[in-house]
Write a protein that holds these residues in place. Sequence first.
Motif, mmCIF file in Angstrom:
data_model
loop_
_atom_site.group_PDB
_atom_site.id
_atom_site.type_symbol
_atom_site.label_atom_id
_atom_site.label_comp_id
_atom_site.label_asym_id
_atom_site.label_seq_id
_atom_site.Cartn_x
_atom_site.Cartn_y
_atom_site.Cartn_z
ATOM 1 N N ILE A 1 38.124 39.087 47.863
ATOM 2 C CA ILE A 1 37.580 38.936 49.216
ATOM 3 C C ILE A 1 37.444 40.286 49.928
ATOM 4 O O ILE A 1 36.388 40.573 50.510
ATOM 5 N N PRO A 2 38.474 41.148 49.909
ATOM 6 C CA PRO A 2 38.313 42.466 50.533
ATOM 7 C C PRO A 2 37.159 43.277 49.942
ATOM 8 O O PRO A 2 36.445 43.955 50.675
ATOM 9 N N LEU A 3 36.964 43.209 48.620
ATOM 10 C CA LEU A 3 35.868 43.935 48.000
ATOM 11 C C LEU A 3 34.512 43.360 48.393
ATOM 12 O O LEU A 3 33.522 44.087 48.502
ATOM 13 N N GLN A 4 34.473 42.047 48.629
ATOM 14 C CA GLN A 4 33.227 41.411 49.032
ATOM 15 C C GLN A 4 32.882 41.704 50.491
ATOM 16 O O GLN A 4 31.743 41.989 50.840
ATOM 17 N N LYS A 5 33.887 41.659 51.345
ATOM 18 C CA LYS A 5 33.642 41.774 52.778
ATOM 19 C C LYS A 5 33.768 43.203 53.289
ATOM 20 O O LYS A 5 33.051 43.616 54.195
ATOM 21 N N MET A 6 34.725 43.968 52.732
ATOM 22 C CA MET A 6 34.962 45.341 53.151
ATOM 23 C C MET A 6 35.016 45.457 54.675
ATOM 24 O O MET A 6 34.231 46.154 55.310
ATOM 25 N N GLY B 1 36.463 47.093 56.913
ATOM 26 C CA GLY B 1 37.108 48.302 57.409
ATOM 27 C C GLY B 1 38.478 48.563 56.816
ATOM 28 O O GLY B 1 38.742 48.330 55.630
ATOM 29 N N TRP B 2 39.385 49.042 57.669
ATOM 30 C CA TRP B 2 40.693 49.521 57.245
ATOM 31 C C TRP B 2 41.546 48.440 56.599
ATOM 32 O O TRP B 2 42.309 48.719 55.681
ATOM 33 N N PHE B 3 41.447 47.173 57.055
ATOM 34 C CA PHE B 3 42.334 46.145 56.529
ATOM 35 C C PHE B 3 42.002 45.818 55.081
ATOM 36 O O PHE B 3 42.900 45.576 54.271
ATOM 37 N N SER B 4 40.714 45.837 54.753
ATOM 38 C CA SER B 4 40.325 45.617 53.351
ATOM 39 C C SER B 4 40.905 46.709 52.459
ATOM 40 O O SER B 4 41.407 46.435 51.367
ATOM 41 N N TRP B 5 40.867 47.955 52.953
ATOM 42 C CA TRP B 5 41.414 49.059 52.169
ATOM 43 C C TRP B 5 42.932 48.970 52.050
ATOM 44 O O TRP B 5 43.499 49.381 51.038
ATOM 45 N N HIS B 6 43.596 48.436 53.063
ATOM 46 C CA HIS B 6 45.047 48.232 52.985
ATOM 47 C C HIS B 6 45.382 47.324 51.810
ATOM 48 O O HIS B 6 46.268 47.630 51.002
ATOM 49 N N ILE B 7 44.677 46.215 51.696
ATOM 50 C CA ILE B 7 44.936 45.251 50.620
ATOM 51 C C ILE B 7 44.599 45.858 49.260
ATOM 52 O O ILE B 7 45.387 45.773 48.312
ATOM 53 N N ILE B 8 43.435 46.484 49.157
ATOM 54 C CA ILE B 8 42.977 47.041 47.875
ATOM 55 C C ILE B 8 43.917 48.139 47.390
ATOM 56 O O ILE B 8 44.375 48.131 46.235
ATOM 57 N N GLY C 1 52.976 38.831 51.211
ATOM 58 C CA GLY C 1 51.604 39.024 51.675
ATOM 59 C C GLY C 1 50.717 37.819 51.421
ATOM 60 O O GLY C 1 49.777 37.569 52.173
ATOM 61 N N TYR C 2 51.015 37.060 50.351
ATOM 62 C CA TYR C 2 50.218 35.864 50.066
ATOM 63 C C TYR C 2 50.332 34.819 51.181
ATOM 64 O O TYR C 2 49.525 33.884 51.235
ATOM 65 N N TYR C 3 51.347 34.972 52.031
ATOM 66 C CA TYR C 3 51.569 33.990 53.102
ATOM 67 C C TYR C 3 51.302 34.563 54.489
ATOM 68 O O TYR C 3 51.698 33.979 55.486
ATOM 69 N N THR C 4 50.632 35.707 54.550
ATOM 70 C CA THR C 4 50.205 36.232 55.844
ATOM 71 C C THR C 4 48.999 35.433 56.329
ATOM 72 O O THR C 4 48.364 34.700 55.563
ATOM 73 N N ARG C 5 48.668 35.601 57.609
ATOM 74 C CA ARG C 5 47.568 34.826 58.193
ATOM 75 C C ARG C 5 46.237 35.110 57.487
ATOM 76 O O ARG C 5 45.408 34.211 57.334
ATOM 77 N N TRP C 6 46.035 36.361 57.048
ATOM 78 C CA TRP C 6 44.770 36.712 56.385
ATOM 79 C C TRP C 6 44.607 35.908 55.098
ATOM 80 O O TRP C 6 43.546 35.329 54.849
ATOM 81 N N PHE C 7 45.665 35.869 54.277
ATOM 82 C CA PHE C 7 45.582 35.132 53.019
ATOM 83 C C PHE C 7 45.436 33.639 53.266
ATOM 84 O O PHE C 7 44.687 32.950 52.563
ATOM 85 N N LYS C 8 46.142 33.113 54.238
ATOM 86 C CA LYS C 8 46.045 31.686 54.527
ATOM 87 C C LYS C 8 44.633 31.307 54.986
ATOM 88 O O LYS C 8 44.164 30.201 54.716
ATOM 89 N N TYR C 9 43.972 32.249 55.674
ATOM 90 C CA TYR C 9 42.612 31.972 56.155
ATOM 91 C C TYR C 9 41.611 31.954 54.998
ATOM 92 O O TYR C 9 40.781 31.052 54.896
ATOM 93 N N TYR C 10 41.693 32.963 54.121
ATOM 94 C CA TYR C 10 40.713 33.076 53.037
ATOM 95 C C TYR C 10 41.103 32.291 51.790
ATOM 96 O O TYR C 10 40.249 32.005 50.943
#
Length: 234
Positions: free
Chosen positions: A36-41, A43-50, A178-187
């Motif tokens: 998902i981060p690679l698809q959406k990119m 900004g900074w949060f995608s790079w944090h995950i990657i 991290g799998y249970y943070t709000r970002w992961f739960k959303y996507y």
Amino acid sequence: MAKDDFGKLSVNVRRFLINYTVRFIFGALVIYSCWIPLQKMEGWFSWHIILCTFGYIPLMAESIMLFVGDELWSRQLSRKSKYMVHGILVSVGTFFTIVGNALVFRYLSPGYHLYTAHGITGLVSMIILIISLFLGYAVNYSDQVRRFIPMRPVWYKLIHNVVGMLGYAIGIASLCFGYYTRWFKYYYPREESRIVAVVFTILVSLWSLNGALVSAYNQLKNLLCQKSSVSELQ
């Protein structure tokens, strides 16, 4: 072929298959976390995950598995080359982790990230890994370091090994949180997929540590045996 040789062959084949199954699962976990981060990119949060995901898996995981005795590709390397490859992988992995975490600390509200189990374990892991990195350099340059901290080289290796495993283990715990943070739960709204990710992350990470655990045991055993020998001589 002797019976004993056949037994060793069967064990080596099993471990070879497990090692590369573990690598396959690590790859699947990287895709699961970073797709998902690679698809959406965003900004900074995608790079944090990657960056943090790649820092721990596969880079740090591979740097640890490098010293497993039955590793096919690493057995082609000399001991010096193994240490060099290990140092490069750990250094790059730690750098990725530092940059990935710095993005979070820079752009989130002060203190926000540290209220979560994911954030706390991620920060603690990063600090321990930085310490482990310096300890690794101390192992490599033990002759020079001993002028300031008089310890036998095996102590440097043992401390570096234990600290490195601790930093890696806490980092893996951070990934699981991290799998249970709000970002992961959303996507990834399906609870089952996150449970599977946690279970496989823990299992393959434990397996990746088996060589380092054996090495730490042998180092400690060597120190205790030598201490016992010195005591007997006295």
